[in-house]
Design a protein around this motif. Structure first.
Motif, PDB file in Angstrom:
ATOM      1  N   CYS A 106       0.820  -1.216   0.000  1.00  0.00           N
ATOM      2  CA  CYS A 106       0.000   0.000   0.000  1.00  0.00           C
ATOM      3  C   CYS A 106       0.850   1.260   0.000  1.00  0.00           C
ATOM      4  N   SER A 107       1.871   1.294   0.854  1.00  0.00           N
ATOM      5  CA  SER A 107       2.560   2.566   1.043  1.00  0.00           C
ATOM      6  C   SER A 107       3.801   2.714   0.173  1.00  0.00           C
ATOM      7  N   ASN A 113      -1.684   5.363  -3.578  1.00  0.00           N
ATOM      8  CA  ASN A 113      -1.209   5.953  -2.326  1.00  0.00           C
ATOM      9  C   ASN A 113      -0.863   7.440  -2.445  1.00  0.00           C
ATOM     10  N   ASP A 117      -2.693  10.169  -0.234  1.00  0.00           N
ATOM     11  CA  ASP A 117      -1.804  10.983   0.598  1.00  0.00           C
ATOM     12  C   ASP A 117      -2.015  12.458   0.303  1.00  0.00           C
ATOM     13  N   CYS A 198      -8.132   4.132   1.605  1.00  0.00           N
ATOM     14  CA  CYS A 198      -7.066   3.196   1.973  1.00  0.00           C
ATOM     15  C   CYS A 198      -7.228   2.727   3.417  1.00  0.00           C
ATOM     16  N   CYS A 265       4.919   2.609   6.514  1.00  0.00           N
ATOM     17  CA  CYS A 265       5.267   3.747   5.665  1.00  0.00           C
ATOM     18  C   CYS A 265       6.389   4.570   6.272  1.00  0.00           C
TER      19      CYS A 265
END
Lengths: 306, 286
Positions: A106-107, A113, A117, A198, A265
């Motif tokens: 995911c990160s 992402n 973000d 997310c 992350c």
């Protein structure tokens, strides 16, 4: 809470560690996301066909097959037993993420992402209300729903709407109106639900989270004693509930962030001006005194006044 | 157990059940939406032809992961991935448009070799066995050959020439003394590559088009016997029905051959056969 909570998020870390060190993992993640995307774009843009395909399935140097295990699972639910190539590819990807943390996908890799973000960053800048906050486990319901619909319709159901593949495939093969899905996710996160996609809904993230439940690579709040309650880590963490048990634990509680929701992350490492967090492995048993003030764990003498 | 813990337990259970019900209901709604979307998106337009070896559409969508490796290994850029809202095929799935770039029918079938999941069936080893669709001479009013001219281009470019497409000659009734060389597709040999559609000389749309099997082909009528193909009669013994001869009266069982009553001629046929009726213009008995 300390009086530092009113400072802009990360300001202290920038002051104490310098801008670069306060954004190190963020930069590394953007580099990683760009790197994985460019691998796929080298072919169509420059004719260098090291990697062919997309995140759903790819072939690297004509020898290494990689397949998304979640898509493979949906295919199995839909009643198709794939060729060995796809199974091997899914196995390689599955094992890799099971070791380094499923949500590392995911990160560090997922092209959505940066979108969410950005939405989250703007959300914070505009100081918008957090909006609809469904339960964190909604994503597991979504995961179950996707598998059920796959089995029911005999299709790889999530791929009809998955914004990740829409964006990634769009960039590599041609976008069409797939932008709509990307903008949709951005607006959803910005206006309707903070960290909504997310952090609460995406079944791909849910799958990778389950995959990496016992992953080796973990973040630890081993210096939690030094925490000054500035709350910056909670502000930047896309899954803030994972921090609490590690950071606020007692001496007996592990400082390791063991929740499968943690995306590794590293933003908490960045924004912490006193370097509470570090990357480590899940078997790390370095003792870390807790911060919960009890009789057996009195507040440290120094730093109280600050 | 104290009353308080029981109370807390009950409250927790209630909360858990509430959350579970809420989640389940939400996902049921989302699931119905997704199911509707999936069902809606699986209608493949007739102009989108799947790559060689593609499973039947329903199975294809359970197998294709939309990775585009077939597209990458297609040496002629025939295959493309469907773009959302632009192409009719399910988004991200491979197809080709024969009028743009047809399938060149590579001997090694690289698209099938590249497919990691078997959505393109590895069982297809001879490209001549491919069944991507079937060509149909769909506009017989504008096809030059059908008009009695000699274009023949679709026939000439066919990779399975004289088997998949033949030219069938018929009388040209318009001119009265020419032939029409009708391009005729034989579905059992046609691979659906689309080279005929690509090369049709008509401007714009082609007179011959590749269509998916499901659209182009009817189901054979198994309950009818093709007597000229199979020589086994429906009943074992030959039934000799009375012959029907032209003559007065419609009921030939009452008056077989038009002969009634004592007018039935002598079976020995002495003096030659004389029917009881006369054919027009033969100057018969009456």
């Amino acid at each position: 809470m300390s009086d530092k909570t009113h400072l802009p998020v990360g300001a202290e870390a920038i002051r104490d560690k310098g801008w670069f060190n306060a954004h190190r993992y963020l930069i590394l993640r953007r580099v990683s996301q760009t790197f994985f995307l460019s691998l796929f774009l080298l072919g169509p843009w420059f004719g260098i066909w090291w990697v062919k395909g997309n995140l759903s399935g790819s072939m690297t140097f004509d020898i290494l097959p990689l397949t998304d295990p979640f898509i493979t699972l949906q295919g199995l639910a839909a009643g198709h037993w794939p060729e060995l190539t796809a199974l091997i590819g899914a196995l390689i990807v599955g094992v890799a993420y099971a070791l380094i943390g499923g949500r590392v996908y995911c990160s560090w890799v997922c092209p959505i992402n940066p979108v969410t973000d950005a939405a989250s960053w703007l959300h914070r800048k505009l100081d918008l209300p957090k909006g609809w906050q469904p339960k964190r486990n909604t994503r597991y319901f979504m995961l179950g729903m996707v598998i059920a619909v796959s089995a029911l319709t005999g299709t790889i159901a999530w791929e009809f709407v998955n914004p990740i593949s829409m964006l990634h495939r769009g960039l590599i093969f041609g976008m069409g109106f797939a932008w709509a899905f990307v903008i949709g996710v951005f607006l959803f996160d910005l206006i309707l639900a903070r960290r909504g996609w997310c952090g609460h809904l995406c079944p791909v993230g849910a799958f990778y989270g389950l995959l990496g439940q016992k992953s080796v690579l973990r973040i630890t709040a081993d210096k939690r004693e030094a925490c000054d309650d500035c709350m910056d880590c909670f502000a930047v963490c896309p899954e803030m509930h994972v921090i609490t048990p590690a950071l606020r634990g007692t001496d007996e509680d592990t400082p390791l962030i063991l929740s499968p929701d943690c995306t590794n992350c590293g933003r908490c490492i960045d924004v912490c001006s006193v370097d509470v967090f570090h990357f480590t492995h899940r078997f790390d048993e370095t003792p870390a005194p807790g911060r919960v003030r009890t009789r057996s764990n009195p507040a440290p003498k120094v730093g109280k006044a600050a | 157990m104290s009353a308080k813990t029981t109370q807390i337990k009950n409250r927790d259970r209630r909360r858990f059940l509430q959350d579970a019900a809420r989640g389940a209901a939400g996902c049921a709604v989302a699931g119905m939406g997704l199911t509707w979307l999936v069902q809606d998106a699986r209608a493949l337009p007739d102009r989108a032809i799947r790559p060689p070896g593609a499973l039947a559409e329903d199975d294809f969508l359970s197998a294709c992961i939309r990775c585009g490796l077939c597209v990458r290994d297609c040496p002629y850029d025939t295959l493309v991935l469907a773009e959302l809202g632009v192409d009719g095929a399910a988004t991200g799935t491979p197809f080709f448009t024969a009028r743009d770039i047809p399938c060149e029918m590579c001997d090694d079938i690289p698209c099938v070799a590249a497919c990691p999941t078997g959505a393109l069936d590895k069982g297809l080893t001879n490209i001549d066995d491919a069944k991507m669709g079937v060509a149909v001479l769909i506009d017989q009013e504008n096809c030059l050959n059908a008009l009695g001219l000699r274009c023949d281009v679709c026939y000439r470019v066919c990779p399975v020439i004289d088997e998949a497409i033949t030219l069938e000659t018929t009388h040209n009734a318009r001119s009265g003394h020419h032939a029409i060389f009708m391009p005729t597709v034989h579905a059992d040999k046609c691979t659906g590559c689309g080279k005929c559609e690509k090369s049709c000389v008509l401007p714009g749309e082609s007179a011959i088009k590749v269509l998916p099997m499901r659209t182009a082909r009817a189901e054979a009528a198994d309950h009818y016997k093709r007597g000229w193909e199979e020589n086994n009669p429906l009943v074992d013994e030959l039934i000799d029905l009375p012959d029907r001869l032209p003559g007065p009266g419609t009921d030939n069982l009452v008056a077989p051959g038009g002969f009634t009553g004592d007018a039935i001629p002598d079976p020995s046929m002495e003096g030659g056969f004389k029917p009881s009726f006369s054919l027009p213009g033969t100057g018969g008995s009456n």
